[in-house]
Write a protein that holds these residues in place. Sequence first.
Motif, short mmCIF file in Angstrom:
data_model
loop_
_atom_site.label_atom_id
_atom_site.label_comp_id
_atom_site.label_asym_id
_atom_site.label_seq_id
_atom_site.Cartn_x
_atom_site.Cartn_y
_atom_site.Cartn_z
N LEU A 125 0.87 -1.17 0.00
CA LEU A 125 0.00 0.00 0.00
C LEU A 125 0.91 1.22 0.00
N HIS A 126 0.92 1.95 -1.11
CA HIS A 126 1.77 3.13 -1.24
C HIS A 126 1.18 4.33 -0.51
N SER A 127 -0.09 4.59 -0.79
CA SER A 127 -0.80 5.73 -0.20
C SER A 127 -2.29 5.53 -0.43
N VAL A 128 -3.07 6.40 0.15
CA VAL A 128 -4.52 6.38 -0.04
C VAL A 128 -4.94 7.82 -0.25
N ALA A 129 -5.88 8.03 -1.15
CA ALA A 129 -6.35 9.39 -1.41
C ALA A 129 -7.81 9.55 -1.02
N LEU A 130 -8.14 10.71 -0.49
CA LEU A 130 -9.54 11.10 -0.38
C LEU A 130 -9.93 11.60 -1.76
N THR A 131 -11.04 11.11 -2.28
CA THR A 131 -11.46 11.47 -3.63
C THR A 131 -12.97 11.32 -3.74
N ASN A 132 -13.52 11.84 -4.79
CA ASN A 132 -14.93 11.62 -5.10
C ASN A 132 -15.09 10.72 -6.32
N THR A 133 -13.96 10.30 -6.90
CA THR A 133 -13.98 9.42 -8.07
C THR A 133 -13.00 8.26 -7.87
N PRO A 134 -13.37 7.28 -7.04
CA PRO A 134 -12.46 6.16 -6.80
C PRO A 134 -12.35 5.26 -8.03
N ALA A 135 -11.18 4.65 -8.21
CA ALA A 135 -10.98 3.73 -9.33
C ALA A 135 -11.65 2.38 -9.07
N ILE A 136 -11.75 1.97 -7.80
CA ILE A 136 -12.37 0.68 -7.48
C ILE A 136 -13.87 0.78 -7.67
N ASN A 137 -14.40 -0.11 -8.48
CA ASN A 137 -15.84 -0.14 -8.73
C ASN A 137 -16.58 -0.60 -7.47
N GLY A 138 -17.66 0.10 -7.14
CA GLY A 138 -18.48 -0.26 -5.98
C GLY A 138 -17.87 0.11 -4.65
N MET A 139 -16.90 1.01 -4.64
CA MET A 139 -16.27 1.43 -3.38
C MET A 139 -17.34 2.05 -2.48
N THR A 140 -17.33 1.69 -1.20
CA THR A 140 -18.32 2.23 -0.27
C THR A 140 -17.88 3.58 0.26
N PRO A 141 -18.81 4.48 0.52
CA PRO A 141 -18.45 5.79 1.10
C PRO A 141 -17.81 5.63 2.47
N ILE A 142 -16.95 6.57 2.83
CA ILE A 142 -16.28 6.53 4.13
C ILE A 142 -17.28 6.81 5.24
N VAL A 143 -18.00 7.92 5.13
CA VAL A 143 -18.96 8.31 6.15
C VAL A 143 -20.35 8.13 5.56
N ASN A 144 -21.02 7.08 6.02
CA ASN A 144 -22.36 6.83 5.51
C ASN A 144 -23.22 6.21 6.59
N SER A 145 -22.69 5.20 7.27
CA SER A 145 -23.45 4.56 8.33
C SER A 145 -22.49 3.83 9.26
N ALA A 146 -23.00 3.33 10.35
CA ALA A 146 -22.17 2.57 11.28
C ALA A 146 -21.62 1.33 10.61
N THR A 147 -22.39 0.70 9.75
CA THR A 147 -21.94 -0.52 9.10
C THR A 147 -20.75 -0.25 8.19
N ILE A 148 -20.84 0.78 7.38
CA ILE A 148 -19.78 1.05 6.42
C ILE A 148 -18.54 1.58 7.10
N SER A 149 -18.68 2.48 8.03
CA SER A 149 -17.49 3.09 8.60
C SER A 149 -16.69 2.15 9.47
#
Length: 185
Positions: A125-149
């Motif tokens: 893992l080189h780095s991670v970016a905050l973005t609104n256009t992730p390359a991974i298909n179906g990526m879940t939002p960071i802040v959405n619900s207790a389940t996702i976060s």
Amino acid sequence: MEFYAKTLSQDSNLTKAPDYIRVLPLGNVSSEKGNFVVDGESYRLMKEHMQRRAIDIVIDYEHQTLGNVQAPAGGWIKELILKKDGIYARVEWTNKAKNYLRCKEYRYLSPVVIIQKNSHRVSQLHSVALTNTPAINGMTPIVNSATISSGVTYTLNDTEKEICKMLNLKESDYADYCMRRGKSG
């Protein structure tokens, strides 16, 4: 009565940036830049690399670390954790990034990974970016619900559901509050 007051006073914190985020889902991952595998071996290799380097992994904005530009950190990955649905990271966020996430100005993560040519397995893992256009298909939002976060759900008991009704609180907000306080259900 103290319990109710404490619950109400926490309402403004219910959308805070999570301490743990899912960086990569497990399995065959579909991406706009090519498909790859994330598994237990990926986790072992990533964790080993992080320990060998003995530095935190940066979370930047829009992959600025990859360019020849100023690249302020939005957060620092302090630890990697393997869970049944992915590789998670314990994050120390900057105040600026917390605000972006709280206001939902950034919703997704986009990890920059090194992939083994022969196995197509993630190995670093080189780095991670905050973005609104992730390359991974179906990526879940960071802040959405207790389940996702957090990757774990909190199930309210009947008493907690009744309290939420009485106080006009969303059950999902209370579940998120419980998750952040370390309760499990």
